[in-house]
Design a protein around this motif. Structure first.
Motif, short mmCIF file in Angstrom:
data_model
loop_
_atom_site.label_atom_id
_atom_site.label_comp_id
_atom_site.label_asym_id
_atom_site.label_seq_id
_atom_site.Cartn_x
_atom_site.Cartn_y
_atom_site.Cartn_z
N GLU A 1 42.03 21.76 33.55
CA GLU A 1 41.33 21.63 34.69
C GLU A 1 40.62 20.56 35.25
OE1 GLU A 1 40.97 24.56 33.34
OE2 GLU A 1 42.80 24.88 34.09
N GLN B 1 38.19 16.44 28.05
CA GLN B 1 38.63 16.86 29.99
C GLN B 1 39.68 18.10 29.46
OE1 GLN B 1 38.86 14.87 32.83
NE2 GLN B 1 36.74 14.24 33.57
N ASP B 2 39.14 19.24 29.82
CA ASP B 2 40.04 20.36 30.24
C ASP B 2 41.16 19.74 31.07
OD1 ASP B 2 38.86 21.34 32.00
OD2 ASP B 2 38.00 23.36 31.36
N ASN C 1 37.64 19.80 33.55
CA ASN C 1 35.90 20.11 32.89
C ASN C 1 35.41 19.55 32.03
OD1 ASN C 1 35.83 21.92 35.57
ND2 ASN C 1 36.67 23.30 34.26
N LYS C 2 34.46 19.22 32.00
CA LYS C 2 33.89 18.51 30.73
C LYS C 2 33.86 19.48 29.83
CE LYS C 2 31.20 14.41 32.64
NZ LYS C 2 30.67 13.20 31.99
N ARG C 3 34.17 19.39 28.69
CA ARG C 3 33.83 20.12 27.32
C ARG C 3 33.28 19.89 25.99
NH1 ARG C 3 36.15 25.07 28.43
NH2 ARG C 3 35.54 25.58 26.35
N GLU D 1 33.43 14.87 22.84
CA GLU D 1 33.47 15.07 24.69
C GLU D 1 34.77 14.80 24.50
OE1 GLU D 1 30.13 13.92 26.79
OE2 GLU D 1 28.89 14.79 25.95
#
Length: 127
Positions: free
Chosen positions: A80, A77-78, A82-84, A75
């Motif tokens: 922006e 964060q990008d 957002n969790k990815r 996991e």
């Protein structure tokens, strides 16, 4: 330990990097097409050691490969926030399927000099 086998095409040329201790690591992504309606799963793959260093030049975009390794989910964060999630594979085995896309044509590889024919009489034959 989990084991996964993935067959697909490389989405980009491999990146060869070196860890702080000098060990090579070859990173590349493999597209696993699930069919027309299901989309594609992208697997981030890492091949450690001398094999990764030696194979990096052959792992080019579009190359078909089969990899075997252990999978982990990561996991992050990008930009922006957002969790990815990504699926990462530590490769233990790899097989290149077919030739490199930019290699010389097969006809040229087969054009190696052939040995000159040897002339023999029927009397020279052992039967």
């Amino acid at each position: 330990m989990n084991v996964i086998t993935i067959a697909g095409g490389l989405g980009r040329d491999a990146e060869l990097k070196y860890l702080n201790n000098g060990d090579p690591i070859c990173n590349f992504s493999v597209a696993d097409s699930q069919g027309r309606d299901k989309g594609t799963i992208w697997w981030n793959c890492s091949l450690f050691g001398k094999r990764g260093e030696a194979l990096a030049q052959y792992l080019t975009k579009g190359q078909s490969v089969t990899v075997v390794g252990s999978v982990t989910e990561r996991e992050w964060q990008d930009k922006e926030g957002n969790k990815r999630k990504s699926m990462d594979v530590r490769v233990s085995e790899i097989a290149l399927q077919g030739g490199r896309k930019d290699s010389e044509p097969q006809e040229e590889r087969r054009a190696a000099p052939k040995p000159a024919p040897v002339e023999m009489d029927d009397q020279d034959l052992p039967f």
